[in-house]
Design a protein around this motif. Sequence first.
Motif, short mmCIF file in Angstrom:
data_model
loop_
_atom_site.label_atom_id
_atom_site.label_comp_id
_atom_site.label_asym_id
_atom_site.label_seq_id
_atom_site.Cartn_x
_atom_site.Cartn_y
_atom_site.Cartn_z
N SER A 91 63.74 64.69 70.43
CA SER A 91 62.32 64.65 70.03
C SER A 91 62.08 65.10 68.61
CB SER A 91 61.48 65.52 70.98
OG SER A 91 61.59 65.06 72.31
N TYR A 92 63.07 65.71 67.96
CA TYR A 92 62.86 66.26 66.62
C TYR A 92 63.95 65.76 65.68
CZ TYR A 92 60.08 69.39 69.51
OH TYR A 92 59.19 69.90 70.43
N PRO A 93 63.71 64.66 64.96
CA PRO A 93 64.74 64.07 64.11
C PRO A 93 65.34 65.03 63.09
CG PRO A 93 62.89 62.56 64.36
CD PRO A 93 62.47 63.87 64.98
N PHE A 94 64.53 65.95 62.55
CA PHE A 94 65.06 66.86 61.53
C PHE A 94 65.92 67.96 62.15
CE2 PHE A 94 65.49 68.51 57.41
CZ PHE A 94 65.36 69.89 57.46
N LEU A 95 65.75 68.23 63.43
CA LEU A 95 66.56 69.24 64.11
C LEU A 95 67.47 68.53 65.11
CD1 LEU A 95 63.88 72.01 64.73
CD2 LEU A 95 65.67 71.98 62.98
N ARG A 96 68.46 67.86 64.59
CA ARG A 96 69.32 67.04 65.43
C ARG A 96 70.77 67.22 65.02
NH1 ARG A 96 66.89 61.24 66.05
NH2 ARG A 96 65.40 62.46 67.27
N TRP A 97 71.64 67.39 66.04
CA TRP A 97 73.07 67.56 65.77
C TRP A 97 73.88 67.08 66.98
CZ3 TRP A 97 69.90 71.85 64.20
CH2 TRP A 97 69.42 72.62 65.26
N PRO A 98 75.19 66.87 66.82
CA PRO A 98 76.03 66.32 67.90
C PRO A 98 76.51 67.40 68.87
CG PRO A 98 77.29 66.50 65.87
CD PRO A 98 75.90 66.92 65.52
N ALA A 149 75.52 73.91 49.06
CA ALA A 149 75.55 72.50 49.44
C ALA A 149 76.98 72.00 49.57
CB ALA A 149 74.79 71.67 48.40
N ALA A 150 77.84 72.38 48.64
CA ALA A 150 79.23 71.95 48.68
C ALA A 150 79.94 72.51 49.92
CB ALA A 150 79.96 72.39 47.41
N TYR A 151 79.64 73.75 50.25
CA TYR A 151 80.28 74.37 51.41
C TYR A 151 79.84 73.68 52.71
CZ TYR A 151 81.77 77.81 54.82
OH TYR A 151 82.36 78.42 55.90
N GLN A 152 78.55 73.40 52.83
CA GLN A 152 78.07 72.71 54.03
C GLN A 152 78.66 71.30 54.11
OE1 GLN A 152 76.68 74.37 56.19
NE2 GLN A 152 75.56 76.04 55.20
N LEU A 153 78.78 70.63 52.98
CA LEU A 153 79.36 69.29 52.95
C LEU A 153 80.82 69.31 53.38
CD1 LEU A 153 79.00 66.29 52.26
CD2 LEU A 153 79.62 66.83 49.90
N PHE A 201 75.21 75.16 63.60
CA PHE A 201 74.58 73.91 64.04
C PHE A 201 73.90 73.15 62.90
CE2 PHE A 201 75.68 76.02 67.76
CZ PHE A 201 75.39 75.30 68.90
N PRO A 202 72.95 73.76 62.16
CA PRO A 202 72.15 72.95 61.23
C PRO A 202 72.78 72.79 59.85
CG PRO A 202 71.29 75.18 61.28
CD PRO A 202 72.47 75.16 62.22
N ARG A 203 74.03 72.42 59.78
CA ARG A 203 74.67 72.29 58.46
C ARG A 203 74.08 71.13 57.65
NH1 ARG A 203 78.58 75.89 57.72
NH2 ARG A 203 79.76 76.72 59.50
N VAL A 204 73.73 70.05 58.31
CA VAL A 204 73.10 68.94 57.59
C VAL A 204 71.76 69.38 57.02
CG1 VAL A 204 72.18 66.61 57.82
CG2 VAL A 204 74.27 67.24 59.03
N GLN A 205 71.01 70.11 57.83
CA GLN A 205 69.70 70.58 57.39
C GLN A 205 69.82 71.57 56.23
OE1 GLN A 205 70.78 70.31 60.49
NE2 GLN A 205 69.36 68.92 61.51
#
Length: 360
Positions: A279-286, A71-75, A33-37
């Motif tokens: 409610s939590y912008p930093f913990l947000r995913w689709p 970082a490259a792997y998550q991207l 889930f939190p790959r962006v984070q």
Amino acid sequence: MLILLTLLSSVLLLLTLAPLSHCRYWWVRVWDFPRVQLLSIAVLLAVASSYYEFDSTLWVTCLQVITLGCAAYQLFWIYPYTPLARKQVEDAQPEWSGTTLKIMVSNVLTPNRHADKLLALVEQEKPDVLVAVETDQWWEDQLRPLEQHYPWVIRCPQDNLYGMHVYSRIAVRDAKIQYLVDKTIPSAHLLLVTQEGLEVSLHCLHPMPPSPTESDDSIDRDAELVMVGKSVEQREIPVIVTGDMNDVAWSRSTRLFLKVSGLLDPRRGRGMFSTFHASYPFLRWPLDHVFHSKAFVLKDLRRLPSIGSDHYPFYVELLYHPQQGAQQRKLSRTDDDEKLAKDVLNQVAGDEHHVHRPGE
């Protein structure tokens, strides 16, 4: 400071590598889930290790290689869901004519008591179909005014956070509520018949997520996605699959669903349109999705304003235009994908033939 950076980089590496395994326990799958984070944290750690001067430059270099590699792997996973990637679904052009379908999906959050916000949003957006999940009897009563304009209604109120209601302006035929992998988790399968005579097979899902409070693993969720995906693959009529999938767009299980179903994701090449957590912008995913067959192109795609739930509503407007849609590319499927799909179904003794195929 070097010790702290080393510790944080080691944890980051572990969380990055964990989803590589085929382990389906929640404490592994949750890191899909939190790959962006995790990407953001990796970049910050790489910058931090460059900012400070340490005695051991070799060790710092190793930390930078680890963090930038993470970082490259998550991207790699999230890149298809950025505007830099190629769009999987074509934009509808003004001169293209055809039948349009407006779909809104909204996880209302059962304890949420702001039904008026959802009613106002439906009045504003006027979707052809509203799919509401986590609906109980209270929500059914509050949404009853919709029935004046949405005469076709599928009702499945439940008190376990898995209720589902479907409201449609478009004629509904051959509708069925099913419990595909769990006797408490419903899904809705129905045929939409437009005034122009277009028939669309619509499947509304809300599988249970892997989490410490709900399911110890992701087997049921993954199996439901595969069952529905394989069921709709060979349909001759257009297909839409929508709902709160409790899975992120870039996960291995959602990719497998897209491969076995042959459906398209309009998010790819446009953005993430993250719907949870409101409610939590930093913990947000689709987590809320609309997938569709190649016969459709895209007119509109939006995350709608909050209705007081932990999910934002999600809105998609599709244009039926099979001539242009035929040029769109679905994800390629391999023998390994077929084997993985079969293994997933075997774990729940599931079969795609268990899924209702409306109109057949």
